[in-house]
Design a protein around this motif. Sequence first.
Motif, short mmCIF file in Angstrom:
data_model
loop_
_atom_site.label_atom_id
_atom_site.label_comp_id
_atom_site.label_asym_id
_atom_site.label_seq_id
_atom_site.Cartn_x
_atom_site.Cartn_y
_atom_site.Cartn_z
N THR A 223 30.95 -52.96 8.12
CA THR A 223 31.68 -52.21 6.93
C THR A 223 32.72 -51.31 6.94
O THR A 223 33.64 -50.97 6.63
N ALA A 224 32.13 -50.35 8.05
CA ALA A 224 33.05 -48.92 8.40
C ALA A 224 34.04 -49.11 9.11
O ALA A 224 35.16 -48.65 8.78
N ALA A 225 34.02 -50.27 9.98
CA ALA A 225 35.33 -50.63 10.50
C ALA A 225 36.27 -51.16 9.65
O ALA A 225 37.43 -50.77 9.76
N ALA A 226 35.74 -52.12 8.89
CA ALA A 226 36.82 -52.61 7.90
C ALA A 226 37.37 -51.70 6.72
O ALA A 226 38.75 -51.60 6.56
N ARG A 227 36.63 -50.83 6.51
CA ARG A 227 36.99 -49.62 5.63
C ARG A 227 38.00 -48.66 6.16
O ARG A 227 39.15 -48.35 5.55
N LEU A 228 37.76 -48.43 7.46
CA LEU A 228 38.79 -47.60 8.29
C LEU A 228 40.13 -48.39 8.52
O LEU A 228 41.08 -47.85 8.11
N LEU B 145 41.42 -50.73 6.59
CA LEU B 145 42.06 -50.75 5.33
C LEU B 145 42.86 -49.50 5.04
O LEU B 145 43.95 -49.48 4.57
N GLN B 146 41.96 -48.48 5.07
CA GLN B 146 42.48 -47.06 4.90
C GLN B 146 43.89 -46.83 5.91
O GLN B 146 44.79 -46.08 5.47
N ASN B 147 44.09 -47.56 6.91
CA ASN B 147 45.10 -47.16 7.82
C ASN B 147 46.22 -48.38 7.70
O ASN B 147 47.13 -48.51 8.30
N GLY B 148 46.24 -49.04 6.51
CA GLY B 148 47.03 -49.94 5.97
C GLY B 148 47.40 -51.15 6.68
O GLY B 148 48.02 -51.81 6.66
N LYS B 149 46.09 -51.62 7.45
CA LYS B 149 46.06 -52.91 8.10
C LYS B 149 45.76 -54.01 7.05
O LYS B 149 44.90 -53.89 5.87
N ASN B 150 45.91 -55.38 7.46
CA ASN B 150 45.79 -56.44 6.58
C ASN B 150 44.55 -57.07 7.17
O ASN B 150 44.22 -57.25 8.32
N MET C 40 39.17 -52.75 -2.00
CA MET C 40 40.30 -52.23 -1.33
C MET C 40 41.22 -52.93 -0.87
O MET C 40 42.15 -52.57 -0.17
N GLY C 41 41.10 -54.31 -0.94
CA GLY C 41 42.18 -55.25 -0.56
C GLY C 41 41.90 -56.22 0.51
O GLY C 41 42.93 -57.11 0.92
N ALA C 42 40.67 -56.19 0.90
CA ALA C 42 40.48 -57.17 1.99
C ALA C 42 40.17 -58.66 1.61
O ALA C 42 39.90 -58.94 0.33
N MET D 245 41.71 -37.90 6.30
CA MET D 245 41.57 -39.08 7.09
C MET D 245 42.19 -39.33 8.39
O MET D 245 43.69 -38.84 8.39
N LYS D 246 41.50 -39.32 9.49
CA LYS D 246 42.23 -39.72 10.79
C LYS D 246 42.97 -40.90 11.03
O LYS D 246 42.17 -41.87 10.57
N GLU D 247 43.96 -41.00 11.45
CA GLU D 247 44.63 -42.22 11.47
C GLU D 247 44.64 -42.78 13.07
O GLU D 247 44.35 -42.37 14.10
N LEU D 248 44.50 -44.05 13.10
CA LEU D 248 44.33 -44.92 14.29
C LEU D 248 45.54 -44.82 15.06
O LEU D 248 46.78 -44.86 14.63
N ARG D 249 45.37 -44.54 16.63
CA ARG D 249 46.48 -44.18 17.31
C ARG D 249 46.42 -45.41 18.24
O ARG D 249 45.45 -45.85 18.92
N ASN D 250 47.84 -46.02 18.59
CA ASN D 250 47.92 -46.84 19.56
C ASN D 250 47.09 -48.06 19.32
O ASN D 250 46.50 -48.67 20.11
N PHE D 251 47.11 -48.60 18.15
CA PHE D 251 46.35 -49.58 17.71
C PHE D 251 47.40 -50.62 16.97
O PHE D 251 47.79 -50.41 15.54
N PRO D 252 48.23 -51.48 17.30
CA PRO D 252 49.25 -51.93 17.03
C PRO D 252 49.27 -53.09 16.16
O PRO D 252 50.06 -53.84 15.90
N TYR D 253 47.92 -53.72 16.08
CA TYR D 253 47.51 -54.93 15.25
C TYR D 253 47.82 -54.74 14.00
O TYR D 253 47.06 -53.56 13.27
N ALA D 254 48.06 -55.72 13.05
CA ALA D 254 48.29 -55.72 11.75
C ALA D 254 47.40 -56.62 11.05
O ALA D 254 46.98 -56.38 9.88
N HIS D 255 47.18 -57.62 11.62
CA HIS D 255 46.25 -58.49 10.87
C HIS D 255 44.90 -58.63 11.80
O HIS D 255 44.93 -59.09 12.85
N ILE D 256 43.80 -58.26 11.06
CA ILE D 256 42.44 -58.23 11.95
C ILE D 256 41.49 -58.68 11.17
O ILE D 256 41.34 -58.63 10.03
#
Length: 449
Positions: free
Chosen positions: A22-27, A29-34, A55-57, A1-12
């Motif tokens: 759905t694809a954005a939310a899945r990505l 969540l996989q990158n550890g975002k709330n 997945m925790g959403a 899985m590729k990781e998001l770069r330069n995306f400092p937001y935690a709560h989205i």
Amino acid sequence: MKELRNFPYAHILVLGLAKSGTAAARLLLQNGKNIRVNDKNASDTDDAVDELKSMGAEVITGSHPLSVLDGMEIIVKNPGIPYDTPLLQEASRRDIPIITEIELAGNLSETAMIGITGSNGKTTTTTLTTEMLRASNQGAQIAGNIGHVAVEVAQSLKKDEKMVLELSSFQLMGVKTFKPKIAVLLNIFEAHLDYHKTFENYKNAKCNIFANQTADDYLIYNADNPTVTEAVTTAKSIKIPFSLKNRLENGAWTDGNNLYFKNEKVIEKKDIALTGDHNLENILAAICAAKLSGAANKGIHSVLTNFSGVRHRLQFVGNFHGRLFYNDSKATNMLAAQKALSSFKQPVILIAGGLDRGNEFDDLKPYLKNVKGVVLIGETQDKLKRTALEAEVSAIKMAGSMNDAVNQAYQMSEHKDVILLSPACASWDQYRTFEERGDMFIKAVHTLL
């Protein structure tokens, strides 16, 4: 899985599910975002809702309560949701940034991106560019508004592959840092004013495709379109024009018999499978994008001699009982319908109509001279009937369904006539998508056999 770069937001907040949400939310969540997901049209029993919850959403369906904004640092919005909804107006008051899913795709991508936009011709140009690269042994994947979710494609891209993106004004309005290596601006004409409210807003959204480009990037643009030529004066990138009217030392052009990139002949016009001047513009733009990306003339030539069009864009359905049937369901505005009608010299039976966005159809009248009959569908039937009467079209019929429309069009046609579905309107009054509308047309045509 590729990781998001330069995306400092935690709560989205992901606003709107569908495929891109759905694809954005899945990505995320996989990158550890709330993640909080809100979709007023979804149900708690939907598969996508179950998946994202597992997945925790946090998922809120059935309405858009303003409380979904509490604690959110950024919104990833479905492109189709207007900015004037109460929820998004409140988000703006709270200074919460609003982006679309392609911003995430740009963040993920590690390879050069080609972004293509315009009021018309996006799908054809995107498809042509991708096929030219593939025919030249250049890895390329297609994504964006053409139906393939950009964040999913970005995650699957190999390092030597390029992502070719079809981009709508809805998507581009929600970008902050997105920057394609090669941007293509095909044309800008008045469209989607029900969403953007003003032409200036619409134009500015389109121009976001090059807003973040630098002197190391390329901007391919239509030198025959005054709005485009005025708009690109602010671009910092290397400008590559294309034109049907003038010879260009630094772009793509035609002398009427051949197509050139700079001073290099690429193909003879007579060898090209696609018809219509509007498609010549799309072809010139695709040649520029493909050549700048390393495509060879042999590959470009192979594509152009075999490519006969994309589905739902002046798609030839068949010759049935001596009538030529064409599916142009993607003609969701007047300009697209004008270009379709200009492509035929023989008599045309036109099937048109759809969602009423408040506009009249006076600009369509000069293009109805070769139309011997119209069959009208959808909310705009009465408006289009007035236009057809003023254009002195001899036969005008109303239809309640696509089957009815095709049958009536066939009954008023004669041998060698063209029966053309080119609605000049969006499909959402009767169909979920223009693809569904076109598929119903194809199915109705085949029932005539």
